[in-house]
Motif scaffolding. Structure first.
Motif, PDB file in Angstrom:
ATOM      1  N   LYS A  54       0.976  -1.267  -0.010  1.00  0.00           N
ATOM      2  CA  LYS A  54      -0.097  -0.215   0.030  1.00  0.00           C
ATOM      3  C   LYS A  54       0.714   1.520  -0.199  1.00  0.00           C
ATOM      4  N   GLU A  55       0.981   1.752  -1.341  1.00  0.00           N
ATOM      5  CA  GLU A  55       1.976   2.849  -1.495  1.00  0.00           C
ATOM      6  C   GLU A  55       1.627   4.122  -0.755  1.00  0.00           C
ATOM      7  N   TYR A  56       0.551   4.685  -0.482  1.00  0.00           N
ATOM      8  CA  TYR A  56       0.128   5.834   0.012  1.00  0.00           C
ATOM      9  C   TYR A  56       0.349   5.775   1.585  1.00  0.00           C
ATOM     10  N   GLU A  57      -0.030   4.670   2.296  1.00  0.00           N
ATOM     11  CA  GLU A  57       0.216   4.456   3.680  1.00  0.00           C
ATOM     12  C   GLU A  57       1.549   4.453   3.995  1.00  0.00           C
ATOM     13  N   ARG A  58       2.424   3.651   3.319  1.00  0.00           N
ATOM     14  CA  ARG A  58       3.799   3.489   3.499  1.00  0.00           C
ATOM     15  C   ARG A  58       4.498   4.929   3.230  1.00  0.00           C
ATOM     16  N   VAL A  59       4.246   5.778   2.161  1.00  0.00           N
ATOM     17  CA  VAL A  59       5.001   7.008   2.095  1.00  0.00           C
ATOM     18  C   VAL A  59       4.384   7.986   3.149  1.00  0.00           C
ATOM     19  N   SER A  60       2.979   7.830   3.816  1.00  0.00           N
ATOM     20  CA  SER A  60       2.520   9.143   4.556  1.00  0.00           C
ATOM     21  C   SER A  60       3.191   8.702   5.979  1.00  0.00           C
ATOM     22  N   THR A  61       3.187   7.323   6.405  1.00  0.00           N
ATOM     23  CA  THR A  61       4.031   6.969   7.627  1.00  0.00           C
ATOM     24  C   THR A  61       5.096   7.341   7.706  1.00  0.00           C
ATOM     25  N   THR A  62       5.962   7.100   6.554  1.00  0.00           N
ATOM     26  CA  THR A  62       7.415   7.553   6.624  1.00  0.00           C
ATOM     27  C   THR A  62       7.402   8.967   6.639  1.00  0.00           C
ATOM     28  N   ALA A  63       6.891   9.724   6.079  1.00  0.00           N
ATOM     29  CA  ALA A  63       6.847  11.169   5.917  1.00  0.00           C
ATOM     30  C   ALA A  63       6.529  11.685   7.446  1.00  0.00           C
ATOM     31  N   VAL A  64       5.463  11.181   8.194  1.00  0.00           N
ATOM     32  CA  VAL A  64       5.111  11.513   9.431  1.00  0.00           C
ATOM     33  C   VAL A  64       6.564  11.454  10.286  1.00  0.00           C
ATOM     34  N   ASN A  65       7.088   9.996  10.097  1.00  0.00           N
ATOM     35  CA  ASN A  65       8.095   9.799  11.141  1.00  0.00           C
ATOM     36  C   ASN A  65       9.364  10.663  10.934  1.00  0.00           C
ATOM     37  N   ALA A  66       9.706  11.018   9.450  1.00  0.00           N
ATOM     38  CA  ALA A  66      10.610  11.971   9.220  1.00  0.00           C
ATOM     39  C   ALA A  66      10.354  13.305   9.884  1.00  0.00           C
ATOM     40  N   TYR A  67       8.998  13.547   9.906  1.00  0.00           N
ATOM     41  CA  TYR A  67       8.526  15.058  10.390  1.00  0.00           C
ATOM     42  C   TYR A  67       8.793  15.134  11.777  1.00  0.00           C
ATOM     43  N   VAL A  68       8.672  14.033  12.588  1.00  0.00           N
ATOM     44  CA  VAL A  68       8.559  14.237  14.129  1.00  0.00           C
ATOM     45  C   VAL A  68       9.759  13.773  14.625  1.00  0.00           C
ATOM     46  N   GLN A  69      10.609  12.889  14.106  1.00  0.00           N
ATOM     47  CA  GLN A  69      11.725  12.035  14.645  1.00  0.00           C
ATOM     48  C   GLN A  69      12.827  12.926  15.252  1.00  0.00           C
ATOM     49  N   PRO A  70      13.139  14.119  14.435  1.00  0.00           N
ATOM     50  CA  PRO A  70      14.448  14.918  15.029  1.00  0.00           C
ATOM     51  C   PRO A  70      13.800  15.414  16.322  1.00  0.00           C
ATOM     52  N   ILE A  71      12.619  15.947  16.621  1.00  0.00           N
ATOM     53  CA  ILE A  71      11.982  16.469  17.794  1.00  0.00           C
ATOM     54  C   ILE A  71      12.084  15.629  18.784  1.00  0.00           C
ATOM     55  N   VAL A  72      11.587  14.216  18.661  1.00  0.00           N
ATOM     56  CA  VAL A  72      11.159  13.128  19.522  1.00  0.00           C
ATOM     57  C   VAL A  72      12.873  12.865  19.786  1.00  0.00           C
ATOM     58  N   ARG A  73      13.732  12.619  19.071  1.00  0.00           N
ATOM     59  CA  ARG A  73      15.026  12.163  19.487  1.00  0.00           C
ATOM     60  C   ARG A  73      15.703  13.189  20.381  1.00  0.00           C
ATOM     61  N   HIS A  74      15.687  14.329  19.908  1.00  0.00           N
ATOM     62  CA  HIS A  74      16.253  15.329  20.797  1.00  0.00           C
ATOM     63  C   HIS A  74      15.702  15.490  22.236  1.00  0.00           C
ATOM     64  N   TYR A  75      14.213  15.419  22.035  1.00  0.00           N
ATOM     65  CA  TYR A  75      13.600  15.350  23.462  1.00  0.00           C
ATOM     66  C   TYR A  75      14.154  14.307  24.409  1.00  0.00           C
ATOM     67  N   LEU A  76      14.090  12.942  23.928  1.00  0.00           N
ATOM     68  CA  LEU A  76      14.574  11.772  24.707  1.00  0.00           C
ATOM     69  C   LEU A  76      15.896  11.695  25.166  1.00  0.00           C
ATOM     70  N   GLU A  77      16.689  12.190  24.200  1.00  0.00           N
ATOM     71  CA  GLU A  77      17.902  12.381  24.434  1.00  0.00           C
ATOM     72  C   GLU A  77      18.532  13.206  25.762  1.00  0.00           C
ATOM     73  N   ARG A  78      17.698  14.514  25.735  1.00  0.00           N
ATOM     74  CA  ARG A  78      17.736  15.528  26.736  1.00  0.00           C
ATOM     75  C   ARG A  78      17.191  14.978  28.019  1.00  0.00           C
ATOM     76  N   LEU A  79      16.059  14.222  28.016  1.00  0.00           N
ATOM     77  CA  LEU A  79      15.523  13.706  29.123  1.00  0.00           C
ATOM     78  C   LEU A  79      16.262  12.527  29.751  1.00  0.00           C
ATOM     79  N   GLU A  80      17.106  11.735  28.895  1.00  0.00           N
ATOM     80  CA  GLU A  80      17.748  10.788  29.302  1.00  0.00           C
ATOM     81  C   GLU A  80      18.883  11.283  29.999  1.00  0.00           C
ATOM     82  N   LYS A  81      19.776  12.278  29.468  1.00  0.00           N
ATOM     83  CA  LYS A  81      20.656  12.898  30.073  1.00  0.00           C
ATOM     84  C   LYS A  81      20.451  13.835  31.496  1.00  0.00           C
TER      85      LYS A  81
END
Length: 406
Positions: free
Chosen positions: A201-228
């Motif tokens: 399912k092309e649209y679902e795969r593209v949309s989900t990956t785009a959402v992941n790319a959209y929120v990943q830097p913010i989530v990663r930065h927050y979790l790394e900061r909290l863990e520190k």
């Protein structure tokens, strides 16, 4: 030893600690949307005080810390995620806008098309092609890929979603492209569809990956900061993040699959409702979880919650498995206001100084703003159209929303 649970909401951060004997202690602190880890640490201070310990001593005794977060949720709702570029098979860059050929209200001829997370000028095609069985039809063209990488760099993108046609059957081209991106743009976050959602399912795969790319830097930065912050405060145990399906994952996995944390907070609440239903021997119930900014509703049938892969948030399709939760963008702290035309609004962000959305009592407004609970205690201006309301024969006259309650 202690186990600590933390749920960050739009208004408050709630914490609970359970020791080996089953003793339970609760604490609460104000959430800090600009950096949720600040509110988390303040809540841990209050929790330690109620346990009669210092924060360092409490964390040293903590074996596991389970955290429900709304970082990805807020980023998607407020459109404050990363600047994303899409790398896809040549000729297929408009999948995000074509969607499934449907719209929310098919009978509304004037509804505008939804705005994609990745605008067309940041969607780049690469010459390559895989057949549906994963066989290579057209090899990945190095010159075409190099041109796309240069265009991504020029676009100023901070995150890239790679979604090649049929990559779920053969990730080789996506892996090659991601390796080149990592070499030439090491500061850019990369999400591969064959890693995020390796299924048809092309649209679902593209949309989900785009959402992941959209929120990943913010989530990663927050979790790394909290863990520190936790490590500096003496925490030596394991930190787990609640995922949208109600389970949990370590920090690194949650940061990699950031789209799976979009319903992290609501999923924790629904998992708690399921546990309560089991303890009370009530197999069927409606779980109603009202927070400061939203209300989440789910169904527990025969003691089980429903998992779905048809979910989404803020108009974006997220095909990862998640609890079937209906969210309403109005909660106990949602702002109630009357605009210049006399129309009553709840949860709407006014053009005043406000940092968070949906609008809540924690938001910084330039004027006092009532919540729904105190609406009945204040006077609201009578709208101009209220005078035109006439009594209906045979029925008691009803007052308009904007009229004063007596």
């Amino acid at each position: 030893m202690l186990i600590i649970g933390i749920d960050v909401g739009g208004t408050f951060t709630d914490l609970v600690a359970i020791d080996a004997s089953g003793r339970t202690v609760f604490a609460k602190s104000l959430s800090t949307p600009q950096d949720q880890s600040i509110g988390v640490m303040a809540g841990l201070d209050e929790l330690a005080r109620r346990l009669g310990l210092s924060r360092e001593a409490m964390l040293a005794q903590t074996q596991r810390l389970v955290h429900g977060t709304t970082v990805a949720t807020n980023a998607l709702l407020e459109r404050k995620g990363a600047r994303v570029a899409l790398l896809t098979t040549e000729g297929h860059r408009d999948v995000l806008e074509m969607r499934e050929g449907l719209k929310g209200n098919r009978y509304d001829l004037r509804s505008p098309p939804p705005e994609p997370l990745v605008p067309r000028e940041r969607r780049f095609g690469v010459r390559e092609r895989l057949r549906a069985n994963g066989e290579v039809s057209t090899p990945l063209d190095d010159a075409s890929l190099g041109k796309a990488v240069a265009a991504i760099k020029a676009s100023g993108a901070t995150s890239v979603a790679i979604c090649f046609l049929h990559a779920y059957r053969n990730p080789a081209h996506e892996i090659t492209a991601s390796e080149r991106l990592a070499r030439e743009l090491p500061e850019v976050s990369i999400s591969r569809s064959s890693d995020v959602l390796p299924q048809i399912k092309e649209y679902e795969r593209v949309s989900t990956t785009a959402v992941n790319a959209y929120v990943q830097p913010i989530v990663r930065h927050y979790l790394e900061r909290l863990e520190k912050r936790l490590n500096e405060a003496g925490f030596k145990g394991s930190l787990f993040i609640i995922l949208s399906h109600g389970g949990m994952a370590p920090v690194e996995e949650a940061a990699r699959l950031a789209a799976a944390t979009v319903l992290s907070g609501p999923a924790g609440g629904m998992s708690g409702c399921r546990r309560c239903a089991a303890m009370l021997a009530i197999p069927d119930l409606v779980a109603f979880d009202m927070g400061g900014t939203s209300t989440d509703i789910s169904l527990i049938a025969d003691g089980n919650v429903t998992l779905s892969a048809d979910g989404g948030l803020a108009g974006e399709r997220i095909a990862l498995r998640s609890l079937d939760i209906a969210s309403i963008a109005a909660g106990g702290g949602s702002i109630a206001s009357v605009d210049s035309g006399g129309i009553f609004h709840v949860g709407r962000t006014a053009p005043a100084r406000c940092r968070v959305r949906p609008a809540t009592a924690r938001a910084e407004w330039s004027r006092p703003s009532p919540t729904p609970m105190c609406c009945s205690a204040i006077s609201t201006p009578r709208p101009s159209w209220a005078a035109s309301v006439r009594s209906i024969p045979g029925r008691r006259k009803k007052r308009s929303i904007g009229s004063r309650q007596r």
